[in-house]
Design a protein around this motif. Sequence first.
Motif, mmCIF file in Angstrom:
data_model
loop_
_atom_site.group_PDB
_atom_site.id
_atom_site.type_symbol
_atom_site.label_atom_id
_atom_site.label_comp_id
_atom_site.label_asym_id
_atom_site.label_seq_id
_atom_site.Cartn_x
_atom_site.Cartn_y
_atom_site.Cartn_z
ATOM 1 N N PHE A 38 0.808 -1.210 0.000
ATOM 2 C CA PHE A 38 0.000 0.000 0.000
ATOM 3 C C PHE A 38 0.845 1.265 0.000
ATOM 4 O O PHE A 38 1.898 1.308 0.621
ATOM 5 C CB PHE A 38 -0.923 0.029 1.224
ATOM 6 N N THR A 39 0.331 2.276 -0.664
ATOM 7 C CA THR A 39 0.900 3.615 -0.617
ATOM 8 C C THR A 39 -0.087 4.499 0.136
ATOM 9 O O THR A 39 -1.293 4.459 -0.132
ATOM 10 C CB THR A 39 1.111 4.173 -2.039
ATOM 11 N N PHE A 40 0.428 5.260 1.084
ATOM 12 C CA PHE A 40 -0.376 6.220 1.840
ATOM 13 C C PHE A 40 0.115 7.607 1.475
ATOM 14 O O PHE A 40 1.317 7.878 1.520
ATOM 15 C CB PHE A 40 -0.240 5.987 3.345
ATOM 16 N N ILE A 41 -0.820 8.479 1.108
ATOM 17 C CA ILE A 41 -0.496 9.837 0.680
ATOM 18 C C ILE A 41 -1.290 10.812 1.552
ATOM 19 O O ILE A 41 -2.498 10.647 1.728
ATOM 20 C CB ILE A 41 -0.863 10.047 -0.805
ATOM 21 N N ILE A 42 -0.598 11.795 2.074
ATOM 22 C CA ILE A 42 -1.251 12.872 2.820
ATOM 23 C C ILE A 42 -1.239 14.094 1.919
ATOM 24 O O ILE A 42 -0.170 14.554 1.491
ATOM 25 C CB ILE A 42 -0.516 13.193 4.149
ATOM 26 N N ARG A 43 -2.427 14.632 1.628
ATOM 27 C CA ARG A 43 -2.543 15.805 0.751
ATOM 28 C C ARG A 43 -3.176 16.961 1.501
ATOM 29 O O ARG A 43 -4.165 16.793 2.202
ATOM 30 C CB ARG A 43 -3.413 15.470 -0.463
ATOM 31 N N ASP A 44 -2.581 18.111 1.295
ATOM 32 C CA ASP A 44 -3.146 19.355 1.806
ATOM 33 C C ASP A 44 -3.527 20.159 0.568
ATOM 34 O O ASP A 44 -2.652 20.729 -0.097
ATOM 35 C CB ASP A 44 -2.113 20.093 2.654
ATOM 36 N N GLY A 45 -4.800 20.118 0.214
ATOM 37 C CA GLY A 45 -5.242 20.698 -1.053
ATOM 38 C C GLY A 45 -4.675 19.860 -2.181
ATOM 39 O O GLY A 45 -4.827 18.643 -2.193
ATOM 40 N N ASP A 46 -3.951 20.501 -3.102
ATOM 41 C CA ASP A 46 -3.331 19.783 -4.220
ATOM 42 C C ASP A 46 -1.906 19.341 -3.916
ATOM 43 O O ASP A 46 -1.270 18.693 -4.745
ATOM 44 C CB ASP A 46 -3.325 20.667 -5.475
ATOM 45 N N GLU A 47 -1.385 19.709 -2.749
ATOM 46 C CA GLU A 47 0.005 19.420 -2.409
ATOM 47 C C GLU A 47 0.135 18.127 -1.609
ATOM 48 O O GLU A 47 -0.558 17.916 -0.611
ATOM 49 C CB GLU A 47 0.600 20.572 -1.597
ATOM 50 N N TRP A 52 4.208 7.404 2.210
ATOM 51 C CA TRP A 52 4.952 6.233 2.668
ATOM 52 C C TRP A 52 4.296 4.973 2.146
ATOM 53 O O TRP A 52 3.182 4.997 1.650
ATOM 54 C CB TRP A 52 5.065 6.200 4.192
ATOM 55 N N MET A 53 5.018 3.864 2.270
ATOM 56 C CA MET A 53 4.492 2.567 1.848
ATOM 57 C C MET A 53 4.346 1.670 3.068
ATOM 58 O O MET A 53 5.078 1.817 4.054
ATOM 59 C CB MET A 53 5.410 1.906 0.827
ATOM 60 N N MET A 54 3.409 0.728 2.970
ATOM 61 C CA MET A 54 3.181 -0.245 4.034
ATOM 62 C C MET A 54 2.968 -1.610 3.380
ATOM 63 O O MET A 54 2.276 -1.710 2.373
ATOM 64 C CB MET A 54 1.952 0.134 4.862
ATOM 65 N N PHE A 55 3.563 -2.625 3.972
ATOM 66 C CA PHE A 55 3.408 -3.998 3.498
ATOM 67 C C PHE A 55 2.727 -4.783 4.599
ATOM 68 O O PHE A 55 3.131 -4.721 5.762
ATOM 69 C CB PHE A 55 4.777 -4.587 3.162
ATOM 70 N N THR A 56 1.677 -5.520 4.245
ATOM 71 C CA THR A 56 0.878 -6.235 5.227
ATOM 72 C C THR A 56 1.041 -7.735 5.038
ATOM 73 O O THR A 56 0.951 -8.242 3.919
ATOM 74 C CB THR A 56 -0.606 -5.836 5.087
ATOM 75 N N PHE A 57 1.275 -8.422 6.148
ATOM 76 C CA PHE A 57 1.466 -9.871 6.135
ATOM 77 C C PHE A 57 0.328 -10.559 6.868
ATOM 78 O O PHE A 57 -0.295 -9.988 7.764
ATOM 79 C CB PHE A 57 2.791 -10.232 6.815
ATOM 80 N N TYR A 58 0.097 -11.817 6.490
ATOM 81 C CA TYR A 58 -0.914 -12.666 7.135
ATOM 82 C C TYR A 58 -0.186 -13.900 7.652
ATOM 83 O O TYR A 58 0.647 -14.479 6.951
ATOM 84 C CB TYR A 58 -1.980 -13.066 6.118
ATOM 85 N N CYS A 59 -0.520 -14.303 8.864
ATOM 86 C CA CYS A 59 0.159 -15.440 9.471
ATOM 87 C C CYS A 59 -0.766 -16.109 10.477
ATOM 88 O O CYS A 59 -1.513 -15.418 11.189
ATOM 89 C CB CYS A 59 1.426 -14.943 10.163
ATOM 90 N N THR A 60 -0.733 -17.436 10.535
ATOM 91 C CA THR A 60 -1.561 -18.156 11.510
ATOM 92 C C THR A 60 -0.726 -18.986 12.474
ATOM 93 O O THR A 60 -1.275 -19.568 13.404
ATOM 94 C CB THR A 60 -2.564 -19.086 10.798
ATOM 95 N N GLU A 61 0.584 -19.054 12.263
ATOM 96 C CA GLU A 61 1.448 -19.864 13.115
ATOM 97 C C GLU A 61 2.417 -18.972 13.885
ATOM 98 O O GLU A 61 2.973 -18.027 13.332
ATOM 99 C CB GLU A 61 2.268 -20.838 12.259
#
Length: 129
Positions: A38-47, A52-61
């Motif tokens: 995922f990419t997360f973007i914070i915008r103030d108006g057009d700026e 930042w990027m986030m990587f999400t993992f799944y795990c059951t063990e």
Amino acid sequence: MAPGGKMEPGESIKESAVREFSEETGLAIKNPEMRGSFTFIIRDGDETVQEWMMFTFYCTEYEGSLLEESEEGELEWVPVAEVLSKPMAEGDRHIFNHILTSNEQVYGTFVYTPDYQLLDVDLDPTDPE
């Protein structure tokens, strides 16, 4: 909020996820699978003021015992059926919904205001119904 954090120099994404989870929970996860980028973007108006990027993992063990106290906050086991009813950022709700209902990798972009109001979501594939 799920455990997470920043990568350390020379660390792979998967190594970072395993380390951060252990540091924050006391548990050693086994065989985590990356399920989201995922990419997360914070915008103030057009700026764009932050991104930042986030990587999400799944795990059951896992091995080990849950810490009694964590510097990151209170830890609790939550039944899967209750995860989406917990307080969280609106974008996180989309992420959890996908990961808990699909085995597919999901790619996404979330756009927020500086005070974290969700403006836009683009997921590929889209949220499962």
